[in-house]
Design a protein around this motif. Sequence first.
Motif, PDB file in Angstrom:
ATOM      1  N   SER A  96       8.567  -2.989   0.030  1.00 32.61           N
ATOM      2  CA  SER A  96       8.934  -3.072   1.298  1.00 32.61           C
ATOM      3  C   SER A  96       8.840  -1.721   2.363  1.00 32.61           C
ATOM      4  O   SER A  96       8.286  -1.720   3.333  1.00 32.61           O
ATOM      5  N   ALA A  97       9.491  -0.536   1.488  1.00 33.80           N
ATOM      6  CA  ALA A  97       9.250   0.591   2.162  1.00 33.80           C
ATOM      7  C   ALA A  97       8.074   1.153   2.265  1.00 33.80           C
ATOM      8  O   ALA A  97       7.630   2.049   2.992  1.00 33.80           O
ATOM      9  N   VAL A  98       7.015   1.121   1.278  1.00 30.87           N
ATOM     10  CA  VAL A  98       5.547   1.441   1.324  1.00 30.87           C
ATOM     11  C   VAL A  98       4.610   0.473   2.059  1.00 30.87           C
ATOM     12  O   VAL A  98       3.902   1.033   2.668  1.00 30.87           O
ATOM     13  N   VAL A  99       4.610  -0.978   1.559  1.00 36.71           N
ATOM     14  CA  VAL A  99       3.595  -1.565   2.234  1.00 36.71           C
ATOM     15  C   VAL A  99       4.175  -2.475   3.182  1.00 36.71           C
ATOM     16  O   VAL A  99       3.355  -3.654   3.560  1.00 36.71           O
ATOM     17  N   THR A 100       5.485  -2.302   3.846  1.00 32.30           N
ATOM     18  CA  THR A 100       5.962  -3.320   5.051  1.00 32.30           C
ATOM     19  C   THR A 100       6.478  -4.743   4.280  1.00 32.30           C
ATOM     20  O   THR A 100       6.348  -4.903   3.135  1.00 32.30           O
ATOM     21  N   ASN A 101       7.634  -5.005   5.130  1.00 29.66           N
ATOM     22  CA  ASN A 101       8.410  -6.058   4.508  1.00 29.66           C
ATOM     23  C   ASN A 101       7.715  -7.592   4.342  1.00 29.66           C
ATOM     24  O   ASN A 101       7.794  -7.903   3.143  1.00 29.66           O
ATOM     25  N   ASP A 102       6.896  -7.575   5.139  1.00 33.93           N
ATOM     26  CA  ASP A 102       6.104  -8.949   5.025  1.00 33.93           C
ATOM     27  C   ASP A 102       5.003  -8.931   4.002  1.00 33.93           C
ATOM     28  O   ASP A 102       4.925  -9.816   3.060  1.00 33.93           O
ATOM     29  N   VAL A 103       4.423  -7.962   3.831  1.00 37.38           N
ATOM     30  CA  VAL A 103       3.478  -7.869   2.665  1.00 37.38           C
ATOM     31  C   VAL A 103       4.116  -7.812   1.148  1.00 37.38           C
ATOM     32  O   VAL A 103       3.785  -8.389   0.362  1.00 37.38           O
ATOM     33  N   ALA A 104       5.333  -7.122   1.066  1.00 40.88           N
ATOM     34  CA  ALA A 104       6.258  -7.327  -0.100  1.00 40.88           C
ATOM     35  C   ALA A 104       6.613  -8.792  -0.346  1.00 40.88           C
ATOM     36  O   ALA A 104       6.448  -8.953  -1.482  1.00 40.88           O
ATOM     37  N   LEU A 105       6.761  -9.390   0.858  1.00 35.87           N
ATOM     38  CA  LEU A 105       7.345 -10.860   0.357  1.00 35.87           C
ATOM     39  C   LEU A 105       6.288 -11.579   0.169  1.00 35.87           C
ATOM     40  O   LEU A 105       6.083 -12.677  -0.882  1.00 35.87           O
ATOM     41  N   PHE A 106       4.757 -11.297   0.479  1.00 35.57           N
ATOM     42  CA  PHE A 106       3.567 -12.105   0.286  1.00 35.57           C
ATOM     43  C   PHE A 106       3.207 -11.667  -1.197  1.00 35.57           C
ATOM     44  O   PHE A 106       2.460 -12.605  -1.926  1.00 35.57           O
ATOM     45  N   VAL A 107       3.873 -10.701  -1.915  1.00 34.36           N
ATOM     46  CA  VAL A 107       3.712 -10.532  -3.194  1.00 34.36           C
ATOM     47  C   VAL A 107       4.807 -11.078  -4.177  1.00 34.36           C
ATOM     48  O   VAL A 107       4.449 -11.686  -5.319  1.00 34.36           O
ATOM     49  N   THR A 108       6.193 -10.816  -3.640  1.00 35.05           N
ATOM     50  CA  THR A 108       7.242 -11.094  -4.697  1.00 35.05           C
ATOM     51  C   THR A 108       7.825 -12.612  -4.630  1.00 35.05           C
ATOM     52  O   THR A 108       7.894 -13.274  -5.501  1.00 35.05           O
ATOM     53  N   VAL A 109       7.545 -13.321  -3.560  1.00 32.82           N
ATOM     54  CA  VAL A 109       7.653 -14.569  -3.359  1.00 32.82           C
ATOM     55  C   VAL A 109       6.948 -15.434  -4.275  1.00 32.82           C
ATOM     56  O   VAL A 109       7.373 -16.313  -4.932  1.00 32.82           O
ATOM     57  N   PRO A 110       5.670 -15.238  -4.049  1.00 38.12           N
ATOM     58  CA  PRO A 110       4.655 -15.953  -5.058  1.00 38.12           C
ATOM     59  C   PRO A 110       4.901 -15.795  -6.494  1.00 38.12           C
ATOM     60  O   PRO A 110       4.783 -16.639  -7.415  1.00 38.12           O
ATOM     61  N   LEU A 111       5.398 -14.529  -6.709  1.00 38.58           N
ATOM     62  CA  LEU A 111       5.750 -14.218  -8.105  1.00 38.58           C
ATOM     63  C   LEU A 111       6.880 -15.093  -8.539  1.00 38.58           C
ATOM     64  O   LEU A 111       6.927 -15.490  -9.721  1.00 38.58           O
TER      65      LEU A 111
END
Length: 372
Positions: A96-111
């Motif tokens: 989230s510190a690199v690609v913003t918090n919302d983008v991080a969630l779009f990666v980790t939640v589906p994972l």
Amino acid sequence: MTDIFPRIRKWLTAEWLLVILIGLLPVMLWAVPAPLPDLIALVDWKTVAALAGLMVLSRGLEISGLIDRLGRMMIAKLRSTRGLAFALVLFAALLSAVVTNDVALFVTVPLTLGLARVANLPVARLVIFQALAVNAGSALSPVGNPQNLFLWQRSGAGFVEFTLAMLPMAGAMLIIVLALIPLGFGRARLVLHDTTGAVPLQRGLMMLSLAAYPMFLLAVNAGHALIGAGAVLAVFALLFRNLLRGVDWPLLLVFVLMFVNLGLLGQVPTLAALTAAAMDGADAAYAVGALLSQVMSNVPAAIFLAPFAEDWRALAWGVNVGGFGLAIGSLANLIALRLGGQKGIWWQFHLWSLPVFGASLGAGALLLALLG
């Protein structure tokens, strides 16, 4: 005909936030009359476009089978549910510190949802902790979340200067979240319950999603979110049309209505007068930023309070702490909970988020007193 009412009731239950925002709109228009062009101008269409593109791309990665493969590899490396929670929280925070918090969630939640297909996991709790993690991790970076980006540009501080100013608060928030993991997750061993039912890998969809993801992010960072989202939608509509049916499109309308309702709220003269009186010193800016975020979300709170704040660091700390607490405190919370889609996840979120808000609020006040 008899099936219509149960369907309507089910839709109203699922889309309760959207229903509330629709109901609030005429109230806000009565309080602050505005013509249609002004209402349209209140919406940050670049943000909406970025969300649309990310939802499509993350959906592509999920159903391509890639997330399922990554999940199986992760479980093979980790031994316990607690270890998995630590890994996901740290990954989400750093990302989230690199690609913003919302983008991080779009990666980790589906994972996480992919992991749940191959092992028995407390999915709702894992998603909740990821929401908490990205609120903490994104606080560190000028580009970690929208409120930081706005305050960074307004402050005139350099990238490193802003990051160093945020480091104590972001570090404290992340430590608090990590400290709660032993309370939320046991040492139960991770065991695959499905070793043969892996989601078939759709290589074409996987390659397209992987290639389009960084290209889309570059377009968003360059200020071309609308063009990038249009290109993503056009390509997927042409090649993988069925995928678009599974995207959570009502979430976009939720964001549009939030921008409109909260933008109108910020134009109420009485609120502006009260805010000017309340914003007296760094401690006040910090406290008001955190508390107001609980009412109107931290991005609008940052925009509303910035003209009244003399200490941008204190305000930045406050609105980032304000991402905890109530779900509306951060748009990232809404994304995580909607992506998670678990029964009871909304009230469970507050059981964890409210204590984190209280602890973070106290930690920030102590840091302000110590660091000046």
